[in-house]
Structure formats: structure tokens, C-alpha cells
Design a protein around this motif. Structure first.
Motif, PDB file in Angstrom:
ATOM      1  N   ILE A  94       0.882  -1.159   0.000  1.00 52.93           N
ATOM      2  CA  ILE A  94       0.000   0.000   0.000  1.00 52.93           C
ATOM      3  C   ILE A  94       0.922   1.212   0.000  1.00 52.93           C
ATOM      4  CG2 ILE A  94      -1.655   1.368   1.341  1.00 52.93           C
ATOM      5  CD1 ILE A  94      -2.733  -1.266   2.468  1.00 52.93           C
ATOM      6  N   VAL A  95       0.671   2.150  -0.907  1.00 53.45           N
ATOM      7  CA  VAL A  95       1.541   3.318  -1.007  1.00 53.45           C
ATOM      8  C   VAL A  95       0.697   4.568  -0.753  1.00 53.45           C
ATOM      9  CG1 VAL A  95       3.056   4.622  -2.529  1.00 53.45           C
ATOM     10  CG2 VAL A  95       2.979   2.139  -2.703  1.00 53.45           C
ATOM     11  N   ALA A  96       1.249   5.495   0.025  1.00 51.73           N
ATOM     12  CA  ALA A  96       0.494   6.701   0.347  1.00 51.73           C
ATOM     13  C   ALA A  96       1.327   7.950   0.072  1.00 51.73           C
ATOM     14  CB  ALA A  96       0.074   6.668   1.822  1.00 51.73           C
ATOM     15  N   GLY A  97       0.691   8.996  -0.514  1.00 51.11           N
ATOM     16  CA  GLY A  97       1.340  10.299  -0.711  1.00 51.11           C
ATOM     17  C   GLY A  97       0.847  11.239   0.370  1.00 51.11           C
ATOM     18  N   LEU A  98       1.792  11.884   1.073  1.00 47.66           N
ATOM     19  CA  LEU A  98       1.412  12.609   2.273  1.00 47.66           C
ATOM     20  C   LEU A  98       1.686  14.117   2.202  1.00 47.66           C
ATOM     21  CD1 LEU A  98       2.891  10.126   4.900  1.00 47.66           C
ATOM     22  CD2 LEU A  98       0.649  10.086   3.842  1.00 47.66           C
ATOM     23  N   SER A  99       1.056  14.803   3.136  1.00 50.25           N
ATOM     24  CA  SER A  99       1.213  16.250   3.209  1.00 50.25           C
ATOM     25  C   SER A  99       2.591  16.654   3.724  1.00 50.25           C
ATOM     26  CB  SER A  99       0.125  16.835   4.134  1.00 50.25           C
ATOM     27  OG  SER A  99       0.309  16.280   5.420  1.00 50.25           O
ATOM     28  N   ASP A 100       3.348  15.704   4.315  1.00 52.82           N
ATOM     29  CA  ASP A 100       4.682  16.047   4.787  1.00 52.82           C
ATOM     30  C   ASP A 100       5.734  15.822   3.707  1.00 52.82           C
ATOM     31  OD1 ASP A 100       4.859  13.322   4.641  1.00 52.82           O
ATOM     32  OD2 ASP A 100       5.441  13.002   6.725  1.00 52.82           O
ATOM     33  N   ALA A 101       5.292  15.797   2.449  1.00 54.42           N
ATOM     34  CA  ALA A 101       6.169  15.663   1.293  1.00 54.42           C
ATOM     35  C   ALA A 101       6.854  14.294   1.209  1.00 54.42           C
ATOM     36  CB  ALA A 101       7.232  16.773   1.264  1.00 54.42           C
ATOM     37  N   THR A 102       6.301  13.305   1.891  1.00 58.21           N
ATOM     38  CA  THR A 102       6.876  11.961   1.771  1.00 58.21           C
ATOM     39  C   THR A 102       5.888  11.027   1.079  1.00 58.21           C
ATOM     40  OG1 THR A 102       5.956  11.131   3.845  1.00 58.21           O
ATOM     41  CG2 THR A 102       8.129  12.209   3.953  1.00 58.21           C
ATOM     42  N   VAL A 103       6.483   9.940   0.599  1.00 61.67           N
ATOM     43  CA  VAL A 103       5.653   8.811   0.159  1.00 61.67           C
ATOM     44  C   VAL A 103       5.981   7.680   1.113  1.00 61.67           C
ATOM     45  CG1 VAL A 103       5.271   7.111  -1.644  1.00 61.67           C
ATOM     46  CG2 VAL A 103       5.662   9.502  -2.273  1.00 61.67           C
ATOM     47  N   ARG A 104       4.950   7.073   1.641  1.00 61.16           N
ATOM     48  CA  ARG A 104       5.229   5.950   2.552  1.00 61.16           C
ATOM     49  C   ARG A 104       4.702   4.663   1.944  1.00 61.16           C
ATOM     50  NH1 ARG A 104       5.860   8.594   8.366  1.00 61.16           N
ATOM     51  NH2 ARG A 104       5.937  10.734   7.615  1.00 61.16           N
ATOM     52  N   VAL A 105       5.529   3.609   2.144  1.00 61.22           N
ATOM     53  CA  VAL A 105       5.181   2.308   1.582  1.00 61.22           C
ATOM     54  C   VAL A 105       4.922   1.355   2.731  1.00 61.22           C
ATOM     55  CG1 VAL A 105       5.959   0.423   0.095  1.00 61.22           C
ATOM     56  CG2 VAL A 105       6.686   2.772  -0.397  1.00 61.22           C
ATOM     57  N   PHE A 106       3.734   0.746   2.710  1.00 56.47           N
ATOM     58  CA  PHE A 106       3.374  -0.178   3.777  1.00 56.47           C
ATOM     59  C   PHE A 106       3.227  -1.595   3.229  1.00 56.47           C
ATOM     60  CE2 PHE A 106       1.610   4.001   4.618  1.00 56.47           C
ATOM     61  CZ  PHE A 106       2.048   4.263   5.922  1.00 56.47           C
ATOM     62  N   ASP A 107       3.555  -2.550   4.062  1.00 53.73           N
ATOM     63  CA  ASP A 107       3.323  -3.940   3.719  1.00 53.73           C
ATOM     64  C   ASP A 107       1.815  -4.167   3.757  1.00 53.73           C
ATOM     65  OD1 ASP A 107       4.669  -6.833   3.753  1.00 53.73           O
ATOM     66  OD2 ASP A 107       2.798  -6.856   4.911  1.00 53.73           O
ATOM     67  N   ARG A 108       1.255  -4.683   2.660  1.00 54.84           N
ATOM     68  CA  ARG A 108      -0.203  -4.738   2.626  1.00 54.84           C
ATOM     69  C   ARG A 108      -0.761  -5.717   3.661  1.00 54.84           C
ATOM     70  NH1 ARG A 108      -4.418  -4.627  -2.403  1.00 54.84           N
ATOM     71  NH2 ARG A 108      -6.284  -5.077  -1.170  1.00 54.84           N
ATOM     72  N   ALA A 109      -0.058  -6.809   3.862  1.00 53.01           N
ATOM     73  CA  ALA A 109      -0.588  -7.824   4.775  1.00 53.01           C
ATOM     74  C   ALA A 109      -0.551  -7.340   6.221  1.00 53.01           C
ATOM     75  CB  ALA A 109       0.210  -9.112   4.626  1.00 53.01           C
ATOM     76  N   SER A 110       0.586  -6.776   6.631  1.00 52.56           N
ATOM     77  CA  SER A 110       0.721  -6.430   8.057  1.00 52.56           C
ATOM     78  C   SER A 110       0.390  -4.974   8.345  1.00 52.56           C
ATOM     79  CB  SER A 110       2.159  -6.712   8.506  1.00 52.56           C
ATOM     80  OG  SER A 110       3.045  -5.845   7.815  1.00 52.56           O
TER      81      SER A 110
END
Ligand SMILES: Nc1nc2c(ncn2[C@@H]2O[C@H](COP(=O)(O)OP(=O)(O)OP(=O)(O)O)[C@@H](O)[C@H]2O)c(=O)[nH]1
Ligand SMILES: [Mg+2]
Length: 1100
Positions: free
Chosen positions: A138-154
Motif C-alpha cells: 500500500i503506497v500513500a502520498g502525504l502532506s509532509d512531502a513523503t511517500v510511505r510504503v506499507f506492507d499490505r498484509a501487516s
């Protein structure tokens, strides 16, 4: 309808619909791809709508203030209000049974579409604007100018990407790339799964608020009022879509369509390939009921379900029916076999006889009956399995699932599982894109409604050559599974009855031998010339064809005869319609056709066939099997497909095991170049290359004496896979090494190894040899009598192969066997014997002054037995012994043994009076002739006889060898000897390290010493020490040598006397070394002989 009253902040599309949400009017709208407005609805919370996702007939819409709705498009109803977010939902995804949403409340939530429950909450530490997901991430674009990548399962955070210098407004993801758009005006491309930056796409001059990716293309929408198209791999800008009057705030890419939404309160549909604007939509378009496009929507949903079922079926390795049958066409040369195949396939009649070489393979399927390309059946079977899944667990629509769910929550009701398909192991066997490409999803849906029966069988037709020269090849490929079609010429049966019946008998017997349970269809060709003789032919078959007994014959119940008459010259395309029906009916009853096997296996074979290679190394199959989680079954699945005639995979030696022949025709063509008929001999003879390569003499030698040079065989095989082909022929006993010099070849040439192709001697006769045999002074004679059943072609030739091999393997006193088609004189070291085939009998005559004639006979009998078991399993034969006193008396071996056991002095002889038991004693000097057969027949070796050993000894034999070169052979040998009741010393078996003293003691405690000769055996200090000890202790010394040229330990025999220590050189003059035998059919003879030698060894 009504004009869009707000900025279009979210767009989405499916194959049939375009969706858009707008803020001020809090609305969701949908259009057909033709631009008709099909839906317009306001969000229940009346809050500005920011984001939309679509899948089949479902949409999800996110709004200001945390609103999130799951909507059924077909009825414009809200299925669930998904409650949890507390701030604007700026991004939403629909994926299978899940909704994923991103919000300014700094969370990402995952929801179950059926229950509407929130199943996961991920905390992202900043307001989330963009969201994307695939199976793993799961990938998210954030207001703090970062992109965060999460493990979809956990849900665990795995990456935090900081390249952007402003809000990351939007992200997109597939399995290769992740794309981000930020308000620094940049589009960034990252590699998946490393999430390293690979491209920064520059061009936009203002905030990039929306990005999308599909395949090679990336689309971005920006506040610079443009939409741009980029190449995902190179980062190149492909197109700038212009003409927007306001910010482009949302984009979507699907196939050839780009959809964009803007502050201009409109939605545009562009052609992604040309950049042309197709529609500009503002909500005022003519309305059309959504039911008009509903049909397509329903199909969409069905397709999604079918795809899901398919994936689950593959992942689970659901069983599929093979639905494949081998149809083997056999019969006399020119009987009309190939013509019958042409008739079956509806091809034009062929007047000229183009004689088939070896075998010809064609493929077809029932129903169609026209020649087809290979089809493993995988696709069909995968679709069937998916259909079956869909039928048994037909997926209800989401609406009905939701209502069922609601009712199931009433007290007392059993909870229904929302999980529709449970894959035992989630393995993706077919990439999704491939699924779409290779499977007809609509067809699966369709199949799901049908019954299980009525599946089409595909046939591999093996059209065998009828000429005698090829008979030696055929039984390699006459397999148990399949339908046999025995073709005869009706006219010839009437005119030359005896010969025609002989051929029919021969083939029927062959089928009975190789495929006792297989159905046989008799086909009478030339019906055009014998149309009034139906009953006459029938009478002959019924009355005079004894061999029909015991055959599973397919009868022609329509015409009430035992065969199917056929006029192959008819031009009617369906001239063989009755025959086709008979084949289909017969095949559909075969177990092997309806046998179920794992789709994984089918997938492996399917991928293999897609390679379109004649052959591949075993590892290729291994890798494929591993890919489909069947790596531990590679051998098993190859064996299975081998038996069905789809591939050829032999396993007796490494060379054979390492190669998998995917196109049996390739192999057959190669074999037919060596075992060729006259027409092809001509062709080869006049091939200029033969002379260019100076192989004329070689070819003559092959044709005259069956002896082939390496150079010639390489030429015949186009230098392709020579080692494999040699080994294949060796293993099927079509070829043996010819370890003798050949006068016919010019001396000046270094010819490399020579080979004997004994079946080429088939028609060779030699009066000379007749005379020589007649002159021999015979000691013992016995007969292998096959008359109870029949003596198939190729048996005698194979015996010649074995004998020639063994004769050449023996290290000393070499003398080339003298061979003809049905006679031979052969020398095994000190023994000389003659072989002769007369009718259904093979005569073995051992010369009088041979060394131990009884043991030679015993060795031959067990060799033959082994050969029979390897190639002609189940072929019955009787062993007869000729009285040494009176050559006219033949007695069955079993009768003699009975007589011995019951203590009577005479027994019945064949054809004459009684025979005296005492006369036959010389045959038994070496124990029972057939003991191994008896031992093998019930599968359980009786407890081995114990061989006497004097009290001062502990072992019968001490095995001395060089570990790296002969370790495996000696272990094997030790096992075999121990199972025969001997006590054996072999160093791997001694506990711990052996001191020199212990070794010396062991040798002294052994009855005899056996030295296993390999290439560098005399270079081993310990072996030399052992040999020295044995010589000093005056132990009898036996020699065995490596005889397989493919083994590391192999050396030309002449090197041994040369490299042996001086005080051991005499051994090579006194004792005869035995070639070590790994092959089953030679091994028995070898061990019998070895045991006899150990037993008879006497200290000098
Ligand atoms: N009149 C007539 N001729 C036939 C019929 N069937 C086959 N022939 C002819 O018989 C000859 C031999 O036919 P093929 O089908 O090639 O025979 P085959 O059994 O395949 O022969 P091999 O491959 O050499 O074993 C050809 O000339 C055919 O045209 C038939 O039903 N009627
Ligand atoms: Mg033919």
C-alpha cells in the motif's frame, strides 16, 4: 440532465463506464463510453465529493468530513456507509472484496465490502492525499512531502521516500513501478519492489495533483492545465494533452482511454493513442438508462468472478481431465495406414504411395477431426476447473451477499463465510494480464452452466511405418495407453490370405504383448475394390485369425462385422465418419482419458510445449515445475507424460535422464536416419555431403555389416545431440559398442569409436556362417522357445547387441563376433558359442572346449531374461535343453528340475520317448540355470543361500577401489553380493579410520581380493598397498573394470597392464577382468558370474 456544479476532483473508469465526482453539488455521475449519462446521484451526507473508485457494478466515493460510501451503480443505491474516517477522504480504491481509503485524518483504512466493517487501520503520521495498492504494497502520498510504503498484509511501514519537495498529491502503482505526483510540479517514477527512484519526469509547470499508470504508460494531470502522457520505462514525455481551461485535478487511464476531470467542471475522454479528445462531458448529456449498459456490466462482474475462480483453481492445483488419447495406426506396409489417417482427418485422397518412415505424428481432436497444432489441454482444463469452482460456489451479487449477511447476523443464524474461494496455497501461476490474454473468461462463465460431460478429446495420431525395417523401432513406442487401429487391405486379405493373416497376427500379438488392455479397431481398406466382399472378409477374420483371441476388439455393430471397411479413395470428406465415431466412443471409455491430474502438471507441460523445441535439458523442466510448486514431482510428471506418448524421457542413465524430448517425431526421424529403408538409403547415398565428408566407406560398412563409425552417425544426425541419441539407442538395445577393429575402413583414418546397429543385419544371411556353425564342436545346446506366443521382431537383434557389447567389454582375448541376421558366432573370453534363430526358437550352442560351458549358458540365459524384461516384458518363453548324448532329444528345463527334485531318473522329452536325467547333469555344473527368474517372479528374494567360509576367514571378498572413481559402483556391488549371501569387505562400511594393520588383517581374513580397475586406480597409494598385501598374502585376485565410457573412471583396457605395478602385471595374463555392468539386463549375468568366481576362487 443537470450541469456539473463543482470542480471534478475524482474520476474513474471501468470497461464500460466513466465516473466522476464533483465537490459543490456533492454528486457522483456516470456515463457510458459513448457519452450518454447513465447515473446521477447525490451523496447521502451532501458533502463535497473528492474521490471515486469503480469495479464492475460497484463504486466507492469519498467526501469531505470523512464520508465514504459503497454504491451499487445498477440501482443507484448506497450499499454501505463506511464509517470511521474523521476528515476528508481524498483517495479511494476498490480491490476485490476490499475498499481502501485515505484521509486527512492521517489514516488509511481497509474495509470489507460485504460486511462494511473496517478490517485494518494504518496510521500514516501526516494527512494522506494519494493512495495506491497492489497485492503486496500500500503506497500513500502525504502532506509532509513523503511517500510511505506499507506492507499490505501487516500494515507495517517499509519505506519512507523523501524526494518530493512539496505535498505528494497522488500516487499510482503496478508491479513494476510506483509513480508520484507532487506540488513541486514533478512526477517521480520508482522501481518496485526496491522503491528506488528511477526517473523524475519534468515538464509540468505547476502542481501535479493526479497520476495514473497502466503498462508502459503514465498519465499525469496538473494545475498547468495540461494532461501529459509518458513512457514508464524510459521516462520520455510522449504527449501533452492541451485545451483545458482550468486545472486538471484528476486523471484515469484504462486501455486506450484517458479520462480527466478539472476545475472547469467538466470531464474529458481522450484517445490515449492519438491524443484526440473524444468527449467533453458536463452533465447535460442525453440520459440513457443504466440497464442498457448493464448487460456489459454484468459480464464484467462475471468476468471478474471467472478470473478469480481461475486463479484459485490454478493456485490450488485443481485436478483437470487430461482428455488426451494416443491413437496408434499399425499394420502391414502399404495397407493404407497413412491413407486412413488422411480419411480420418478429412484430407484429400492420395493416390501415390508415399511410404511412411519410422512414425509420423499428427494431432487432432474429436468433433473437429482436422489437423491441429499442439494443445496440451491446459487452457481448456484450467477453464473447466474454474467453471467448476464457479458452479459449485456460484458467487452471488454483492447486493444479495450484503443482505444475506445482514440476515445471518440475526441471532440463531449461522454465520456465512464471506470468503468465497479458499486457495490452499496462494500461488500465482498465471499473471493476471496473461489470464486475460489466454483465457476466454466469457467461455468459463458459459462452461460453468454446462454439464461436466461432453468434453472434446484430443488425439495424437501415431502413424507407424509398415515396412519391416522399422519393426525394431516400433515396440519402443507401442505404449499401454491408447487406442490401436490395425489396418489391412481387404483385397489382399482375400487374394493373399495367408500372408495377410501373418501380418495381422504379428501386429495383434505385438499389441497383446505391449498393451494387453488396449482396445483395437480393425480397419479394412480398399473397400472400393472389395465392396461386395464384406462377409467373405468377415469369415476369414472370424475363422482363421486365431490371434484375435484375447484382443479387446471394437466391433462394427452397424454393419455387423468385426472390422470397419473404408474406401480411402473416396473424395467425401466424411468417408471415415463411422470410424471417427468408433474412435471417439472407444477413447472416451479409456481410464487414461478421463484421468484427473493436477493443473500444475498441465501447466508445466503447456509451458514446455510453448517453447516449441524438439528437446530441452531436464533442468528446464525442473525449473518450470519449481515455478509451479511441483518441483518435487518433476520425474513423476515426466514419467506420466512419457507413458502417454507426449514426451520421451528415459531415466536409466544420467545422459538419458538429462534430456527431455518434447517432440517425439524428432527422435523418430533421427532413428530412422540410421535404421533406414531402401528409399532413404538411396537419398543418403546420393547426398553430396556424404562424399564431401569422405564417409562413403563408412556408409557401406553400416549398410553391410551394421557397423557405424562415430563420424557417420554424427553426419546422419546432423551433429545434433549425438551423445544422447547414442545412449538412447544403446539403452533400447538398438546399438552397442563395437570394440573391435574394422578392416573395411582405411587404416590411415582415426575413426573414433565404432558401434553395432544389429537390426541392420536383419536381412543379412551368411552361408559362410552357416558352414562355420555346422563345423563347431558343440558341447552344450539349449533353446529359447517362444512358440507358445510369438517371437517378436527385434528380439534376436537385441540379443546380438548385448552379446557384442559383452564380448567387447571383456578385456582380453578379443575376437570380433561374426554376425548375420539370424546367426552369430560369439566369443566371451575363453568361451565360444553360436546363436541362431529358427522360426520361433533361438538356439544357443556352446563349443565343447569352452571354459565352463554351463556357466556361459547360465550367463546368456540370464542376460536374455534381463533383455526380455527390459524391452518385451511379459513375453513368455520356454527353456529347452538338448541332450548331450542324443541331439534329437529336447527336454523342458522345468521338467528336468522337477525330476531332480522328485528324485526320478527320467522325464518326458519333447516329441520322443523319455529322456535320462543323468545325461543333463553337465548343464547344472554351475547350479540352476534360471534361478534368478524364480527369485524375481514373486518379487521377494528368498533368504540368500549362505556360502561356506572356512573358520579362519571373515569375508568372502575384499573390495579394493579408488573411491572417487568407483565408490558408487563398489557400494552397489557390495549390496548385490551381500544380498546373494556373501560377506563383503568394502572400506566405506568399516567403522572409523582404518589403520594399515587393520586393512592388512581384513585382506588376510578374506577369501579373495577384488580389484576394481578405473583410470587412475594405480595412482592411489592405498589401493597399491592393498594390492601388495593381497599379493603377499597369496589371496586369489579377481579383476573387474569400469566399462561405461561416460564415467570418469573409464579407461581403455590396455592402460591397466601398462600402469600396474611391476609385480602385479602378471595378473592381466592370468585372470580375465570382468566388465562392470550397471544395466539391469546385463547386471544379472554379471553377478552370477562374479559370485561363481568368488566361490570358485582358490588360494595359490
Ligand atoms: N483403391 C484404394 N487404394 C487405397 C486405399 N487405401 C490406400 N490406398 C492406396 O494404397 C497405397 C498405400 O497407402 P498408404 O496409406 O500410403 O499405406 P501405408 O500403410 O501408410 O504404407 P506404409 O507407410 O509404407 O506402411 C497408396 O497408393 C494409396 O493410394 C483404398 O481404400 N482404396
Ligand atoms: Mg504410411
Amino acid at each position: 440532465m443537470s450541469l456539473i456544479q463543482g470542480y471534478v476532483l475524482g474520476v474513474a473508469q471501468t470497461a464500460d463506464l466513466v465516473l466522476a465526482v464533483s465537490d459543490q453539488d456533492a454528486s457522483l455521475r456516470a456515463w457510458s463510453k459513448e457519452g450518454a449519462l447513465v447515473l446521477e446521484m447525490q451523496m447521502p451526507n451532501k458533502k463535497p465529493a473528492y474521490s471515486v473508485a469503480a469495479q464492475g457494478m460497484l463504486a466507492a466515493v469519498g467526501t469531505r468530513g470523512g464520508g465514504l460510501f459503497l454504491i451499487d451503480l445498477s440501482s443507484a443505491t448506497v450499499l454501505h456507509a463506511l464509517e470511521g474516517h474523521t476528515n476528508n477522504v481524498w483517495s479511494v480504491i476498490l480491490d476485490g472484496d476490499e475498499v481502501l481509503s485515505a484521509s486527512y485524518d492521517k489514516t488509511i483504512r481497509v474495509w470489507d465490502t460485504v460486511s462494511g466493517a473496517c478490517t485494518q487501520t494504518i496510521h500514516a503520521e501526516a494527512a494522506v492525499r494519494g493512495l495506491a495498492a497492489n497485492e503486496d504494497w500500500i503506497v500513500a502520498g502525504l502532506s509532509d512531502a513523503t511517500v510511505r510504503v506499507f506492507d499490505r498484509a501487516s500494515g507495517d511501514q517499509r519505506h519512507k521516500l523523501r524526494e518530493a519537495t512539496g505535498w505528494v498529491m497522488s500516487v499510482a502503482l503496478d508491479n513494476m513501478y510506483m509513480v508520484s505526483g507532487a506540488n513541486d510540479g514533478k512526477v517521480r517514477v520508482y522501481a518496485v519492489p526496491s522503491f528506488t527512484l528511477v526517473h523524475v519526469l519534468e515538464g509540468h509547470t505547476a502542481t501535479v495533483s493526479s497520476v495514473a499508470i497502466e503498462g508502459d504508460s503514465i498519465v499525469s494531470g496538473s494545475d498547468d492545465k495540461t494532461v501529459r502522457l509518458w513512457n514508464a520505462h524510459t521516462g520520455a514525455q510522449l504527449r501533452v494533452l492541451q485545451g483545458l481551461s482550468h486545472y486538471a485535478r484528476s486523471v484515469s487511464l484504462l486501455g486506450s482511454e484517458i479520462v480527466s476531470g478539472s476545475y472547469g467542471k467538466s470531464v474529458r475522454i481522450w484517445n490515449a493513442n492519438t491524443g484526440a479528445l473524444k468527449f467533453a462531458l458536463d452533465g447535460t448529456e442525453a440520459a440513457q438508462p443504466i440497464t442498457d449498459v448493464l448487460e456489459a456490466l454484468e459480464l464484467d462482474a462475471a468476468a471478474a468472478a471467472a478470473q478469480e475462480a481461475l486463479k484459485a483453481a490454478l493456485a490450488n492445483g485443481d485436478p483437470g481431465e487430461l482428455g488426451r488419447c494416443k491413437l496408434m495406426i499399425i499394420g502391414q506396409g502399404a495397407a493404407g495406414k497413412t491413407s486412413t489417417v488422411r480419411s480420418l482427418l478429412g484430407m484429400k485422397p492420395e493416390k501415390v504411395h508415399i511410404s511412411t518412415v519410422g512414425v509420423e505424428l499428427r494431432r487432432t481432436s474429436a468433433e473437429l477431426w482436422s489437423e491441429e497444432a499442439f494443445d496440451s489441454g491446459f487452457k481448456r482444463q484450467a477453464m473447466r476447473a474454474a467453471a467448476l469452482r464457479m458452479r459449485t460456489r456460484k458467487r452471488p451479487t454483492l447486493r444479495s451477499r450484503i443482505s444475506r449477511r445482514a440476515s445471518s447476523m440475526l441471532p440463531g443464524r449461522r454465520r456465512l463465510s464471506a470468503q468465497t474461494f479458499v486457495a490452499e496455497e496462494e500461488v500465482e501461476l498465471v499473471a493476471e494480464a496473461e489470464v486475460a490474454q489466454r483465457f476466454d473468461i466469457a467461455e468459463i462463465e458459459n462452461m460453468a452452466g454446462k454439464t461436466q460431460s461432453g468434453q472434446t478429446i484430443s488425439f495424437t495420431i501415431w502413424d507407424y511405418a509398415g515396412q519391416d525395417v522399422f519393426y525394431t523401432l516400433h515396440h519402443i513406442f507401442l505404449t499401454q495407453e491408447g487406442v490401436y487401429m490395425l489396418v489391412f487391405n481387404m483385397n489382399e486379405l482375400l487374394q493373399d490370405t495367408e500372408l495377410a493373416l501373418d501380418y495381422l497376427s504379428f501386429w495383434l500379438n505385438s499389441v497383446k504383448l505391449h498393451a494387453p488392455k488396449a482396445p483395437v479397431i480393425l480397419v479394412g481398406t480398399h473397400y472400393d475394390q472389395a465392396f461386395d466382399s464384406l462377409q467373405a472378409v468377415e469369415a476369414i477374420l472370424r475363422n482363421d485369425l486365431q490371434a484375435l483371441r484375447g484382443v479387446k476388439l471394437v466391433k462394427n455393430s452397424l454393419q455387423k462385422v468385426s472390422f470397419f471397411p473404408l474406401d480411402n479413395m473416396s473424395t467425401a470428406e466424411d468417408r471415415a465418419v463411422e470410424l471417427r465415431n468408433a474412435v471417439e466412443r472407444t477413447a472416451s471409455k479409456l481410464d487414461s482419458v478421463s484421468q484427473k491430474i493436477s493443473l500444475r502438471w498441465l501447466k508445466v507441460i503447456d509451458d514446455l510445449m510453448m517453447l516449441d523445441c524438439d528437446h530441452v535439458p531436464f533442468e528446464v523442466v525442473q525449473e518450470l515445475a519449481e515455478k509451479y510448486h511441483a518441483g518435487d514431482q518433476t520425474d513423476e510428471l515426466l514419467k506420466y507424460f512419457h507413458e502417454l506418448g507426449m514426451v520421451v524421457h528415459l531415466r536409466t542413465t544420467d545422459t538419458l535422464h538429462d534430456k527431455v524430448v518434447l517432440n517425439p517425431q524428432w527422435l523418430l526421424n533421427k532413428l530412422a536416419r540410421v535404421i533406414a529403408d531402401d528409399i532413404h538409403v538411396e537419398q543418403i547415398y546420393y547426398d553430396e555431403k556424404l562424399s564431401d565428408l569422405e564417409l562413403d566407406d563408412d556408409f557401406k560398412l553400416l549398410r553391410d555389416k551394421g557397423i557405424g563409425t562415430f563420424a557417420l552417425l554424427s553426419f546422419l544426425w546432423d551433429d545434433e545431440e549425438v551423445a544422447y541419441l547414442l545412449e538412447f539407442m544403446r539403452d533400447t538395445m538398438l546399438l552397442s559398442d563395437w570394440a573391435f577393429s574394422e578392416k573395411l575402413l582405411r587404416k590411415s583414418r582415426d575413426d573414433g569409436p565404432l558401434y553395432l546397429v544389429s537390426s541392420l543385419l536383419k536381412t543379412a544371411r551368411s552361408d559362410d556362417l552357416d558352414a562355420k556353425i555346422a563345423e563347431m564342436d558343440i558341447g552344450l545346446t539349449c533353446v529359447l522357445d517362444f512358440s507358445e506366443f510369438f517371437l517378436p521382431d527385434g528380439v534376436f537383434a537385441r540379443l546380438l547387441s548385448l552379446c557384442a557389447q559383452y564380448s567387447g567389454d571383456i578385456g582380453s582375448r578379443k575376437h570380433a563376433p561374426q554376425l548375420a541376421g539370424r546367426q552369430a558366432i560369439i566369443r566371451f573370453g575363453l568361451s565360444v558359442f553360436a546363436l541362431e534363430q529358427i522360426d520361433d526358437k533361438i538356439w544357443i550352442r556352446v563349443e565343447k572346449d569352452s571354459d565352463k560351458p554351463a556357466s556361459t549358458l547360465k550367463m546368456l540365459v540370464s542376460m536374455f531374461q534381463g533383455a526380455r524384461d527390459a524391452m518385451f516384458r511379459g513375453l513368455p518363453w520356454d527353456l529347452l535343453l538338448q541332450s548331450p548324448k542324443n541331439p534329437s532329444i529336447l527336454v523342458s528345463y522345468d521338467d528336468i528340475v522337477d525330476a531332480f527334485e522328485s528324485g526320478v531318473e527320467s522325464m518326458p522329452a519333447i516329441g520322443t520317448k523319455n529322456a535320462k536325467l543323468a545325461d543333463f547333469v553337465p548343464f547344472f555344473e554351475d547350479g540352476s540355470l534360471k534361478e534368478d527368474e524364480e527369485e524375481n517372479q514373486d518379487g521377494t528374494a528368498e533368504s540368500p543361500p549362505s556360502f561356506p567360509l572356512s573358520s579362519d576367514l571373515q569375508y568372502h571378498v575384499f573390495l579394493s577401489h579408488k573411491q572417487v572413481e568407483a565408490g558408487d559402483a563398489c557400494n552397489l556391488m557390495a549390496d548385490k553380493l551381500i544380498s546373494r549371501g556373501l560377506k563383503v569387505w568394502v572400506d566405506q562400511r568399516a567403522d572409523g579410520n582404518l589403520s594399515r594393520e587393520q586393512m592388512q588383517n581384513s585382506i588376510r581374513a578374506s577369501k579373495c581380493y577384488l580389484l576394481f580397475l578405473t583410470k587412475t586406480v594405480f595412482g592411489s597409494r592405498s589401493v597399491c598397498m592393498e594390492l601388495e598385501t593381497a599379493l603377499q598374502a597369496k589371496r586369489p585376485i579377481l579383476l573387474v573394470h569400469e566399462s561405461d565410457p561416460n564415467r570418469v573412471g573409464f579407461a581403455n583396457f590396455s592402460t591397466y597392464p601398462k600402469t600396474a605395478p611391476r609385480n602385479a602385471k602378471h595378473l592381466f595374463r592370468e585372470a580375465e577382468s570382468m566388465p562392470f555392468q550397471r544395466r539391469l539386463y546385463l547386471a544379472q549375468g554379471f553377478y552370477n558370474e562374479l559370485v561363481a568366481r568368488i566361490e570358485g576362487a582358490e588360494a595359490n
